[in-house]
Design an enzyme around this catalytic site. Structure first.
Site, PDB file in Angstrom:
ATOM      1  N   HIS A   1       0.843  -1.193   0.000  1.00 61.37           N
ATOM      2  CA  HIS A   1       0.000   0.000   0.000  1.00 61.37           C
ATOM      3  C   HIS A   1       0.878   1.243   0.000  1.00 61.37           C
ATOM      4  O   HIS A   1       1.701   1.430   0.898  1.00 61.37           O
ATOM      5  CB  HIS A   1      -0.914  -0.004   1.221  1.00 61.37           C
TER       6      HIS A   1
ATOM      7  N   GLU B   1      -8.571 -12.029   5.098  1.00 56.54           N
ATOM      8  CA  GLU B   1      -7.656 -11.486   6.104  1.00 56.54           C
ATOM      9  C   GLU B   1      -8.439 -11.204   7.385  1.00 56.54           C
ATOM     10  O   GLU B   1      -8.163 -11.770   8.435  1.00 56.54           O
ATOM     11  CB  GLU B   1      -6.988 -10.201   5.609  1.00 56.54           C
TER      12      GLU B   1
ATOM     13  N   ASP C   1       0.211   4.285   0.696  1.00 53.36           N
ATOM     14  CA  ASP C   1       0.039   5.132   1.884  1.00 53.36           C
ATOM     15  C   ASP C   1       0.550   4.461   3.156  1.00 53.36           C
ATOM     16  O   ASP C   1       0.502   5.070   4.232  1.00 53.36           O
ATOM     17  CB  ASP C   1      -1.425   5.547   2.051  1.00 53.36           C
TER      18      ASP C   1
ATOM     19  N   GLY D   1     -10.016  -2.203   2.456  1.00 50.22           N
ATOM     20  CA  GLY D   1     -10.753  -1.635   3.583  1.00 50.22           C
ATOM     21  C   GLY D   1     -11.424  -2.730   4.380  1.00 50.22           C
ATOM     22  O   GLY D   1     -11.091  -3.910   4.262  1.00 50.22           O
TER      23      GLY D   1
END
Length: 286
Positions: A25, A214, A27, A184
């Site tokens: 990711h 996950e 970010d 998300g």
């Protein structure tokens, strides 16, 4: 290499191995020094302003076992990724850091919808990251290191499903975008909510990966594979629920786990992240 040979390798030798990074990711990959500098420029308050201290805070938050603290990290990184200059810098440094770890091909997944607070359109945000990745690849090439890094355009699954991000993934498919993703919160936001996006991509010969298995169970992977026809699965550790390990060397795959293997559906395993979020108890168990 056998286990004894692996244990004998030091960090520099491991870095020298050519690698592919499929699940990263953008970010979540900023340098603490960059976060501190950019936050200071915009007046964003951080838990620490010294880069070394901030780095320790990020490490502690990631491994705290608290989802609240884990997600707080992204509040700070996303806050300093809102302008073209910020996005280009973060993307450029991301490429350079991958190359320093021996990565030769990488994909940076990120959600443009989270980077429009300062007035950018999602397309402008994608173009800024594209330009930053290109700058990073060029800088590495000048130093004699070849690396290719592309984007995965991500839709946040807790938002109202639209086809907007999938359309952007197609629009920039020949301009640095490798594919599409949803990320998300998994529980309560199943992948099939974005079925229109997935089939739109598939009809246009584009690729997509889906976070599943996950924070939710095996059924989330089954839905991502069987209903949404995912090319790859992000994490996917819950596949263990369809694998029986009676004793060492006597592993039995269930029907679905065998199907995933036989169809060569890639599971993007993230051991350290899975330990941090509690999906696995330890690296050896993972």
């Amino acid at each position: 290499l056998d286990p004894d040979q692996l244990e004998a390798l030091d960090l520099e030798q491991l870095r020298a191995f050519p690698k592919v990074s499929l699940h990263d990711h953008l970010d979540g990959a900023l340098r603490p020094s960059t976060v501190a500098e950019l936050a200071g420029e915009i007046g964003h308050q951080l838990p620490a302003t010294d880069p070394e201290e901030l780095g320790r805070w990020f490490a502690g938050a990631a491994d705290s076992g608290s989802l609240v603290r884990y997600l707080e990290m992204f509040d700070h990184t996303i806050a300093v990724m809102q302008t073209p200059t910020q996005l280009r810098r973060v993307a450029r440094e991301y490429v350079e850091d991958l190359a320093a770890d021996g990565v030769i091909y990488g994909e940076a997944r990120w959600a443009p919808e989270q980077h429009i607070r300062a007035g950018l359109s999602t397309a402008q945000a994608i173009e800024a990251v594209r330009d930053g990745l290109a700058e990073g690849m060029q800088a590495c090439a000048r130093r004699g290191t070849d690396i290719v890094v592309r984007q995965l355009i991500t839709a946040m699954r807790h938002l109202v499903p639209t086809r907007d991000m999938a359309d952007l993934a197609l629009r920039y498919h020949d301009d640095g975008v490798a594919g599409f993703d949803i990320a998300g919160a998994e529980k309560g936001f199943p992948p099939a909510r974005f079925l229109e996006s997935f089939w739109h991509l598939r009809r246009n010969n584009a690729y997509y990966t889906i976070h599943a298995g996950e924070a939710d169970g095996l059924a989330s992977i089954e839905e991502a594979v069987q209903l949404c026809a995912a090319n790859r699965i992000g994490h996917g550790v819950a596949i263990m629920d369809d694998i029986t390990c009676a004793e060492p060397g006597a592993t039995q795959l269930g029907d679905f786990a065998a199907y995933v293997r036989n169809e060569r559906i890639c599971l993007e395993m993230c051991p350290s992240s899975n330990v941090h979020t509690g999906a696995a108890a330890s690296i050896p168990e993972h």
